[in-house]
Design an enzyme around this catalytic site. Structure first.
Site, PDB file in Angstrom:
ATOM      1  N   LYS A 209      25.287  18.815  14.220  1.00 38.36           N
ATOM      2  CA  LYS A 209      23.950  18.591  13.791  1.00 38.36           C
ATOM      3  C   LYS A 209      23.785  17.366  13.192  1.00 38.36           C
ATOM      4  CE  LYS A 209      20.654  18.744  10.509  1.00 38.36           C
ATOM      5  NZ  LYS A 209      20.466  17.927   9.431  1.00 38.36           N
ATOM      6  N   ASP A 228      19.281  23.107  11.557  1.00 38.22           N
ATOM      7  CA  ASP A 228      19.993  23.190  10.424  1.00 38.22           C
ATOM      8  C   ASP A 228      19.561  24.619  10.088  1.00 38.22           C
ATOM      9  OD1 ASP A 228      17.390  22.854  10.169  1.00 38.22           O
ATOM     10  OD2 ASP A 228      17.417  21.807   8.603  1.00 38.22           O
TER      11      ASP A 228
END
Length: 281
Positions: A209, A228
DNA sequence: TCCCAGGGTAGTC
DNA sequence: GACTACCATGGG
């Protein structure tokens, strides 16, 4: 001091700053002071125009991605078969992907992991005050983002005292990895997005991420789709998705939105978070 | 008190 | 490969 004028049709200053891609800006006069590396500009909107005032307007013209035609991007999202995407595109019409400094993105998004945006901003602010260079702009004092050399000169204990928590170790290790030449943030810009991500993920504290965020905001790789907790929730609630692995959710979105993925991600991220804010008010 | 936040690592199987 | 305990800190 120079000044640029730009239509605000596809540039909303506040929305662009307030969607979690940048952590250093603050209200100033009728607009905002925006910081990037050791640079600063004053941006404000007036009568349908955006004005960008700086010692380096060329830098900030690129920073705000002014050369790109966002009508194409916005129209792509507006005509999406997903209702959530077209609604997001309408609400976030003025959101753009900023072209930010790579080192600043790297360290900022390492701090971002399992953290909250206001707290990320506060930690970065304290870091700039402690290790950056003091400058002034239009009578306003500010601190530059620290150099890698300055970041590498401090110990884990130093960063813990700034509130980094367990991330303190990552900052020290990554700063030294750059100093030692284990990775070259400019050189890896020649790689494909997959290669770039892979290279970034060799650094401690950089997972999928965080690497996606650095690729998107530091290298303008719009074939990135950071997932996320917000995006995972949106995927489940608004796309009725059933995947649980974040890597696979990223791949699903990339396949869905192709070369527009990064822009769509910012649109929906902005949309989801603005809904949440309204619920609390 | 527990849960969550722009998650990642290291250990286990 | 997939799964999971653990990681600091502060706000709700």
């Amino acid at each position: 001091m120079e000044i640029i004028e730009f239509s605000n049709e596809y540039l909303n200053i506040k929305d662009t700053l307030d969607c979690g891609q940048i952590f250093r800006y603050k209200p100033f006069n009728d607009g905002f002071l925006v910081f990037s590396g050791d640079k600063v500009c004053y941006v404000y909107e007036q009568d349908g125009k955006c004005y960008i005032q700086s010692e380096d307007t060329e830098y900030f013209a690129n920073f705000f991605d002014l050369k790109r035609d966002y009508s194409v991007i916005n129209n792509f999202a507006l005509s999406s078969r997903h209702d959530i995407v077209s609604r997001s595109a309408k609400l976030a019409k003025g959101v753009r992907i900023l072209n930010q400094q790579r080192e600043e993105m790297l360290f900022s998004f390492i701090i971002s992991q399992n953290n909250m945006i206001p707290r990320i901003k506060a930690i970065i602010e304290r870091t700039c005050i402690a290790l950056g260079e003091k400058k002034s702009f239009d009578g306003e004092e500010y601190y530059t983002f620290p150099t890698v050399k300055a970041l590498a000169s401090k110990t884990e204990e130093f960063y813990k005292n700034l509130g980094y928590g367990y991330r303190a170790r990552y900052i020290v290790e990554v700063a030294n990895a750059i100093i030692n030449g284990d990775i070259n943030l400019e050189k890896i810009s020649e790689l494909t997005t997959v290669g770039l991500k892979k290279s970034l993920m060799t650094l401690k504290g950089v997972g999928a991420k965080v690497a996606d965020c650095i690729a998107l905001f530091g290298y303008h790789r719009v074939d990135s789709f950071p997932v996320d907790t917000w995006i995972e929730r949106l995927y489940r609630e608004d796309f009725k998705g059933e995947l649980t692995d974040r890597q696979k959710i990223t791949e699903w979105f990339l396949n869905e939105f192709k070369e527009y993925s990064g822009y769509v991600q910012q649109y929906v991220f902005y949309y989801k978070r603005s809904l949440e804010k309204n619920d609390k008010n």
